[in-house]
Design an enzyme around this catalytic site. Structure first.
Site, short mmCIF file in Angstrom:
data_model
loop_
_atom_site.label_atom_id
_atom_site.label_comp_id
_atom_site.label_asym_id
_atom_site.label_seq_id
_atom_site.Cartn_x
_atom_site.Cartn_y
_atom_site.Cartn_z
N ARG A 36 -41.61 -6.15 -11.65
CA ARG A 36 -42.41 -6.46 -10.45
C ARG A 36 -43.90 -6.57 -10.78
O ARG A 36 -44.60 -7.38 -10.16
CB ARG A 36 -42.17 -5.40 -9.38
CG ARG A 36 -40.82 -5.59 -8.72
CD ARG A 36 -40.62 -4.65 -7.57
NE ARG A 36 -39.54 -5.14 -6.74
CZ ARG A 36 -38.81 -4.38 -5.92
NH1 ARG A 36 -39.07 -3.10 -5.82
NH2 ARG A 36 -37.85 -4.91 -5.21
N LYS A 197 -18.25 -6.97 3.26
CA LYS A 197 -17.85 -6.95 4.67
C LYS A 197 -18.43 -8.09 5.49
O LYS A 197 -19.58 -8.46 5.32
CB LYS A 197 -18.31 -5.64 5.30
CG LYS A 197 -17.57 -4.43 4.79
CD LYS A 197 -18.06 -3.21 5.49
CE LYS A 197 -17.18 -2.02 5.17
NZ LYS A 197 -17.70 -0.81 5.83
N GLY A 354 -29.02 -8.55 -1.93
CA GLY A 354 -28.04 -7.52 -2.26
C GLY A 354 -27.62 -7.52 -3.72
O GLY A 354 -28.46 -7.52 -4.62
N GLY A 377 -33.77 -7.82 1.26
CA GLY A 377 -33.75 -7.92 2.72
C GLY A 377 -34.48 -9.13 3.27
O GLY A 377 -33.99 -9.80 4.18
P1 AMP Z 1 -22.34 -6.97 -0.59
O1 AMP Z 1 -23.26 -5.81 -0.87
O2 AMP Z 1 -21.92 -7.09 0.84
O3 AMP Z 1 -22.85 -8.26 -1.18
O4 AMP Z 1 -20.98 -6.61 -1.33
C1 AMP Z 1 -20.88 -6.46 -2.70
C2 AMP Z 1 -19.68 -5.60 -2.99
O5 AMP Z 1 -18.50 -6.22 -2.51
C3 AMP Z 1 -19.48 -5.36 -4.45
O6 AMP Z 1 -19.62 -3.99 -4.72
C4 AMP Z 1 -18.04 -5.83 -4.72
O7 AMP Z 1 -17.32 -4.97 -5.56
C5 AMP Z 1 -17.46 -5.78 -3.34
N1 AMP Z 1 -16.28 -6.65 -3.23
C6 AMP Z 1 -16.23 -7.97 -3.44
N2 AMP Z 1 -14.98 -8.41 -3.30
C7 AMP Z 1 -14.19 -7.34 -3.00
C8 AMP Z 1 -12.81 -7.17 -2.73
N3 AMP Z 1 -11.97 -8.21 -2.73
N4 AMP Z 1 -12.38 -5.94 -2.45
C9 AMP Z 1 -13.23 -4.90 -2.44
N5 AMP Z 1 -14.56 -5.00 -2.69
C10 AMP Z 1 -15.04 -6.22 -2.96
#
Ligand code: AMP
Length: 397
Positions: A36, A197, A354, A377
């Protein structure tokens, strides 16, 4: 976008208050990653080259409006001196007599660092009196902290309304990349949205379906869409209660002429563990006691086929459980393909938010996309179509 840059504003002999993001990781009083700090170098260098006197304004950690010695920016002084090649001055308070006097006494080659803005409650409440106090140490304001632009704080928003304001080089690069990716992109545009999610990405999906031509949904969130279409996803990560929401997003996409690309085959395993016993399954045959951890080879082919036709790619989130092998296969294959198309000049690729930076770095392509935002963010809020107060204030100036 209508904001000024360092090229549009007179900096000669001016005290230039530069809002930077130097919220670096520190371990036992030592900066462990100077990335940074390195990123602010072009702005500080250009301000000096144009005869301005750089005065750095920044937050550090979350002291919540109180003086917290363990969150003093002093710890960054050595790294700043080294990276900027400047003589560093420091003021123990970002407002008040010491700050103003030191800003007035700066010699050519000096850079002044002001103490953590978040030691004052007025920073996060965007108190106009506090912003006016900050403004006393500068003649011009430059915002170079895109990563803090989603917050309307005194040093990210209030100041832009009090002093002649411009975007720094980081801010400018980020805004130009985002503009090309989504505001006025070359079509077709494909978006990849993955991650855990759906519930954390509703605004993102809602905005993207109205703007892109193809929306690839992957990762755990794809399971929610598959379940909403009646597929049995076994014991996969899935927000079953969001079935209606998933169907609404599909309907909205259809109305907007956006193709939603879901997995057509999946990699399943009995447990969330590296090298867990796994196999490729079609959507009708996910075992009841298995979980989907990645997209399968046919799905990868569907995704790369969209990249072949696209001119612009926007990417947020992994396509599978990328931290555990071999469930990083779809993320790696798609990311590497996008990097190749980028290298051959056929694709403009912008990614961020993320875990995306970590996933692309793990795939070995973090520096092979057109632009990878580390802003987290702020990047996501921009993709969600929200107005970023820090950017809006620059445009109003
Ligand atoms: P995010 O922070 O919402 O971008 O989510 C990232 C996380 O989603 C990572 O830690 C991945 O391991 C998890 N992830 C991605 N695909 C899957 C899956 N099919 N089942 C469980 N976790 C998942």
């Amino acid at each position: 976008m209508a904001y000024k840059t360092l090229d549009d504003i007179d900096l000669s002999s001016k005290r230039v208050l530069i809002r930077v993001d130097i919220n670096v990781p520190v371990d036992n009083g030592v900066v462990t990653d100077a990335t940074r700090v390195e990123r602010i170098r072009p702005t500080v260098r250009d301000v000096m080259a144009k005869g301005g006197k750089p005065i750095l304004l920044a937050h550090f950690g979350r002291p919540k409006g109180r003086v917290a010695p363990d969150m003093s920016l002093k710890v960054t002084l050595g790294t700043l001196a080294e990276v900027l090649g400047a003589d560093m001055r420091f003021s123990e308070n970002c407002i008040g007599e010491e700050a103003v006097a030191t800003s007035n006494a700066l010699a050519p080659g000096d850079v002044l660092l002001l103490e953590n803005t978040r030691f004052h409650p007025g920073e996060e409440t965007n108190d106009p009196t506090f912003a006016a106090e900050l403004a006393k140490s500068g003649d011009v304001y430059v915002n170079d902290a895109f990563s803090a632009a989603h917050r309307a704080h005194a040093s990210t928003e209030g100041l832009a309304r009090l002093l002649p304001a411009a975007a720094g080089r980081n801010m400018q690069a980020e805004l130009e990349a985002l503009e090309k990716a989504l505001a006025s992109p070359q079509r077709p545009v494909v978006a990849v949205v993955g991650g855990a999610k759906v519930s954390t990405k509703l605004d993102l999906l809602g905005n993207l379906v109205a703007k892109v031509d193809h929306l690839v949904i992957g990762g755990g969130m794809a399971n929610t869409f598959l379940a909403a279409q009646g597929y049995d996803v076994g014991k996969s990560l899935c927000e079953h209660e969001l079935g209606d929401t998933a169907r609404e997003i599909m309907d909205k996409a259809k109305t907007a002429g956006c193709e939603v690309v879901l997995p057509v085959d999946v990699v399943v395993a009995g447990e969330f563990k590296a090298h867990a016993d796994n196999h490729v399954a079609d959507l009708e045959s996910v075992p009841a006691d298995a979980m989907i951890l990645d997209a399968g080879p046919q799905s990868i082919a569907e995704i790369t086929a969209r990249f072949d036709r696209a001119k612009t790619l926007v990417w947020n989130g992994p396509l599978g459980a990328f931290e555990i092998e071999p469930f990083n296969a779809a993320t790696n294959a798609a990311a590497q393909y996008a990097a190749e198309r980028t290298a051959s000049g056929e694709l403009l690729s912008v990614a961020g938010g993320g875990d995306t930076v970590a996933a692309l770095n793990a795939a070995g392509v973090g520096d092979r996309f057109t632009y990878v935002s580390t802003a987290g963010g702020a990047f996501l809020e921009w993709l969600e179509g929200k107005t970023l107060p820090g950017v809006a204030a620059l445009e109003a100036g």
